[in-house]
Design an enzyme around this catalytic site. Structure first.
Site, PDB file in Angstrom:
ATOM      1  N   GLY A 150      -0.453  -3.860 -12.452  1.00 13.66           N
ATOM      2  CA  GLY A 150      -0.786  -2.446 -12.267  1.00 13.66           C
ATOM      3  C   GLY A 150      -1.672  -1.856 -13.348  1.00 13.66           C
TER       4      GLY A 150
ATOM      5  N   SER B  66       8.579   4.258  -6.072  1.00 17.61           N
ATOM      6  CA  SER B  66       7.748   4.084  -4.886  1.00 17.61           C
ATOM      7  C   SER B  66       7.378   5.385  -4.190  1.00 17.61           C
ATOM      8  CB  SER B  66       8.485   3.168  -3.889  1.00 17.61           C
ATOM      9  OG  SER B  66       7.608   2.789  -2.866  1.00 17.61           O
TER      10      SER B  66
ATOM     11  N   ILE C 293       7.369 -13.333 -18.764  1.00 13.65           N
ATOM     12  CA  ILE C 293       7.100 -11.897 -18.603  1.00 13.65           C
ATOM     13  C   ILE C 293       5.780 -11.713 -17.860  1.00 13.65           C
ATOM     14  CG2 ILE C 293       6.816  -9.685 -19.780  1.00 13.65           C
ATOM     15  CD1 ILE C 293       8.374 -10.778 -22.122  1.00 13.65           C
TER      16      ILE C 293
ATOM     17  N   CYS D 103      -0.804   9.101  -5.157  1.00 14.68           N
ATOM     18  CA  CYS D 103      -2.154   9.513  -4.771  1.00 14.68           C
ATOM     19  C   CYS D 103      -2.143  10.782  -3.909  1.00 14.68           C
ATOM     20  CB  CYS D 103      -2.862   8.396  -4.009  1.00 14.68           C
ATOM     21  SG  CYS D 103      -3.027   6.886  -4.966  1.00 14.68           S
TER      22      CYS D 103
ATOM     23  N   TYR E   3     -21.728  -1.348  16.895  1.00 16.60           N
ATOM     24  CA  TYR E   3     -22.597  -0.221  17.204  1.00 16.60           C
ATOM     25  C   TYR E   3     -22.307   0.398  18.569  1.00 16.60           C
ATOM     26  CZ  TYR E   3     -26.647   2.103  19.235  1.00 16.60           C
ATOM     27  OH  TYR E   3     -27.453   2.984  19.901  1.00 16.60           O
TER      28      TYR E   3
ATOM     29  N   ALA F 133       3.047  -8.937 -15.901  1.00 20.04           N
ATOM     30  CA  ALA F 133       2.653  -7.525 -15.962  1.00 20.04           C
ATOM     31  C   ALA F 133       1.670  -7.249 -14.840  1.00 20.04           C
ATOM     32  CB  ALA F 133       2.049  -7.179 -17.322  1.00 20.04           C
TER      33      ALA F 133
END
Lengths: 549, 549
Positions: free
Chosen positions: A280, A38, A276, A42, A424, A278
């Protein structure tokens, strides 16, 4: 319930913490090959560049917290080597000791991620060629950057250009080599021209449409031989060519894997073995817009998939809605963002589309600090359904992309964009927001109110029989025009209409498309066969600067 | 086709230019009482404050351009005084000469706007009491501000607080008087507490829950007598109490006008006379979320209504979808934004709702410069349908509000917010965007995963029988807590659970609600009757600081 999770970043960590929130009893084992589950991958380029000063910042959820707060059995520097589906157990290797042991599971969640691709060329394994995936990789690159003066980056995707910014920030002479004729391949080529210019302005040596053929060790560095014949000297090389799904475990276990490498899952993230899951970057996802299977590695989707896998394990019906490819990347004070399909994706998939370009300011022009952005939206030419959008510029590109992302999620049309009510005040936007403007332009095209032509057609010679009508001022015309043509400023158009031949198609254009739009309306109402050049001269220049793929 | 348009700002100007784009033949007469049609009225406070240095910047579409480019018959400083529906003509007065003449129309578009309200109290007409509507008003205020040292602003709505910022920027000692116990009445009181603090920090003297009873001329200035008994000295007063629809023309002509003053129109902007349209701040609109008629003066909707009126005149089926009240206001580097229904609007309308608070950062915490925002979303407690959102903070509040606005437009639920895919890079957002977080929290509440209670209930004594469980650190607890209660840091909760009585309801809380959420899950799974305090201690403090209306 005993859950084993393979990989502790993004999707894996989300699956683990979500599982704990759903069950205090479950045994949750998180196996992470690296030293840090973890962590904020990025952020690595900015840690290398020094913008993120402290390495600790990248440790979003330290191991201790995962263990204490979420009662996770976190095992770092251990690698799952084999899945025995019949016995429902995995073989795990302790990387430091080499010791191997087995662990049973009730449910297994694969979140192995994707690995940076090393090109199969001579020297790609030399010591000074680096990839960037783990925090240890970032540590090494931060270290080597400190004493270096010259670097070569291979690949101008997200990580490539982020690394370019950060190496320049560190004072390195930086070269960027990219096989494609453009940076950021997911975007359409003309849209990223301003960022290519920015990279050059900031001193990055750009080698687009080129590739490394060989890396050679030199005294204290490397020599990069390019296909073009150029040779670049560097203290080190960053390989940022792209990533490949880590599917070895899945393939070895006989799980269904797509041709492009992604592990195949259903909407609950289950693989072909229902015990199973998966999630990512390792999996294949369904593109929200096209409905086609794609491989799009993104952090947001990975986190959501992890959450959904955990939900489903604990009997919830959560399901993943697919990925729409919403992405953004910063480059100094500029950036590029996109969502949905690009034009080239539409072409590749054979999806009918129309497009429009515009260059609105991020906020009201009368309030200081407004900056222009380039926006392109792609939509169904008949229904007007929004297919995708790209926004490049300085401020407000993230906001408009998120709004377009919501529109796609909601199945909205460009007519809907005309009507949406956005916030706005002069510091933040315009009474007619860029999103509304995009809607006005695109919906007008769908309705046939003001047909457009495109710079690409002009450049390809498809409009050679048309009269090019520049409706800018003589000063603007003199400073640079699309081609020899007529210059009649918009405000003189009605009086000088007899200068425009009636037996030929007319292409009107201005700087960004707004005066061209008005000219198109005037001439259309006067019976001309007239089209507006979408995005005007600015888009024309971008298209002309972009080389065909 | 001969179109007469009454009022040349926003809706009127949009109707005029759109009409011209639809017809080169139409005769389009734009009658504007002021000297400037189509000026940027939202910029006036910043022109007075000097942030917008040049007055010319506010002249978005100069008269000459409207005349030349759009061939509009623009008549400034002329006022439409009477509508003769039977004869389909209007009586127009030339303000400078006093001369009166009539003009016929095929279609009439009313865009008279709304007029600042002058309270019926002694002295409200004294020379140094100003309202802000026209560019001439702004000129006068800019002029008087130059030589002044003290000002009093009556009313803390949009214009009131923008004027406060700008007068402080000019160095004036500024007092702000507001009848309500909060600034920005459309927002819920607790949400604007941070901005009230900011105003005080910047030196504005705040008089909430107070009102002017009398203005008295003094030597060179004014004395403002408040209901509270306070007397404020000022060089001038700005009256920014609110606006009233300019409906005199419509009422005199016998058109349907709502009780609150707004001219009533159908979805094509037609009044009860199908040859007369009305747009902008003078009309009543339908609230998108509640379906009820409301009076919401906003620039974006005014522009769209003008466009729709023109469309319909020229045979198009465009229709207005209603107003959802998306609004934003800046205050130095902070701001407040909202869309849809507030909590108090739900209460007023008798709409069932639930709410959650959160305090996410605008972008990834590991990247420099992240700032927190306070977000509140209001949603249907059963279906989870999003009813409204409010966001207050520094960066990124406009983006999240626009995304919520799109969600409302699309009829999305909080479960949809969990799944939306927004643009993430560390400079721009988080892999789990604040919008996703709001979705996670709210959807969990709808599903019953982690029930919440609210600070307002706590303060009202409704939770007096509950155990208050502070799961922050002892240091945080010592620095300030909701009330006497148990402090068990989250990471010790499982080990110290026996300290928490099982026969009482438990309210867990932390700083912003995240640790409280985890604590709630742990205790709920252990069989406790537990709720999380939504928004944690930060929201509690805001609610405690906000006085009841």
């Amino acid at each position: 319930m005993k859950i084993v999770i393979v990989g502790g970043v993004a999707g894996g960590a989300s699956a683990a913490t979500r599982s704990r929130r759903l069950s205090e009893e479950a045994e949750i084992i998180l196996v992470e090959r690296g030293s840090y589950p973890s962590f904020a991958n990025c952020g690595m380029p900015y840690y290398i560049g020094g913008t993120i000063a402290s390495r600790d910042k990248l440790l979003v959820s330290p191991v201790e917290r995962l263990r204490q707060r979420y009662q996770l059995d976190v095992r770092v520097r251990e690698s799952v080597e084999l899945i025995d589906r019949a016995a429902k157990q995995v073989t795990i290797r302790r990387l430091d000791s080499g010791e191997v042991y087995t662990e049973s599971y009730d449910k297994l969640i694969l979140s192995p991620g994707a690995a940076p691709f090393r090109p199969p060329i001579p020297g790609a394994d030399l010591p000074r060629t680096y990839t960037l995936r783990t925090l240890e990789d970032a540590d090494r690159l931060a270290e080597v950057t400190r004493d270096a003066t010259r670097a070569v980056i291979i690949g101008a995707g997200f990580i490539g250009i982020e690394m370019a910014e950060n190496l320049v920030h560190r004072g390195l002479e930086t070269s960027l080599v990219e096989l494609n004729q453009q940076i950021l391949p997911p975007w359409d080529a003309e849209m990223v021209v301003p960022l290519e210019r920015l990279l050059r302005e900031r001193g990055v040596k750009m080698h687009l449409g080129d590739q490394a053929k060989e890396f050679r060790a030199t005294e204290g560095g490397l020599e990069v031989v390019l296909a073009s014949g150029h040779t670049l000297q560097a203290d080190f090389v960053v390989l940022a060519i792209g990533v490949r799904p880590e599917n070895t475990l899945a393939v070895d276990a006989g799980l269904n894997v797509a041709e492009r490498g992604g592990i195949q899952v259903n909407c609950h993230q289950q693989t072909s073995d229902t015990d199973i899951y998966a999630v990512g970057d390792a999996i294949e996802v369904t593109d929200v817009v096209s409905g086609k299977p794609v491989q799009i590695p993104l952090a947001g989707p990975a986190n959501r998939q992890g959450r959904i896998a955990a939900d489903h394990i604990f009997g919830r019906e959560s399901s993943y809605r697919g990925t729409q490819g919403t992405a953004i990347v910063g480059l100094w004070d500029h950036g590029a963002a996109m969502t949905g399909l690009s034009e080239k994706a539409c072409q590749r998939l054979g999806i009918a589309y129309e497009k429009v370009y515009l260059h609105p300011a991020d906020h009201a022009g009368y309030y200081p600090g407004a900056t222009p952005m380039a926006m392109k939206i792609v939509f169904d030419p008949v229904s007007g359904k929004l297919l995708g959008g790209q926004v490049v510029g300085r401020d407000g590109i993230d906001k408009r992309t998120d709004v377009l992302a919501m529109a796609i999620q909601a199945g909205m049309t460009v007519e809907d964009l005309e009507e949406v009510e956005l916030a706005y005040a002069p510091q933040y936007g315009s009474a007619k927001d860029p999103i509304n403007m995009a809607g006005f332009i695109a919906a007008g095209v769908v309705r046939g109110d003001h047909p457009v032509v495109h710079a690409s057609d002009l450049i390809a010679g498809k409009l050679d029989d048309a009269v090019l009508l520049d409706v800018r001022t003589p000063e603007e015309f003199a400073a640079g025009a699309v081609a020899l043509g007529v210059n009649i400023p918009l405000d003189e158009l009605r009086d000088r209409m007899d200068e425009i031949p009636r037996d030929k198609p007319v292409v009107a254009y201005c700087k960004v498309g707004q005066r061209g739009y008005m000219a198109t309306r005037i001439l259309k109402l006067a019976g001309y066969d007239v089209h507006n050049l979408s995005g005007g001269y600015i888009t024309y220049e971008q298209v002309a600067a972009a080389k065909p793929a």
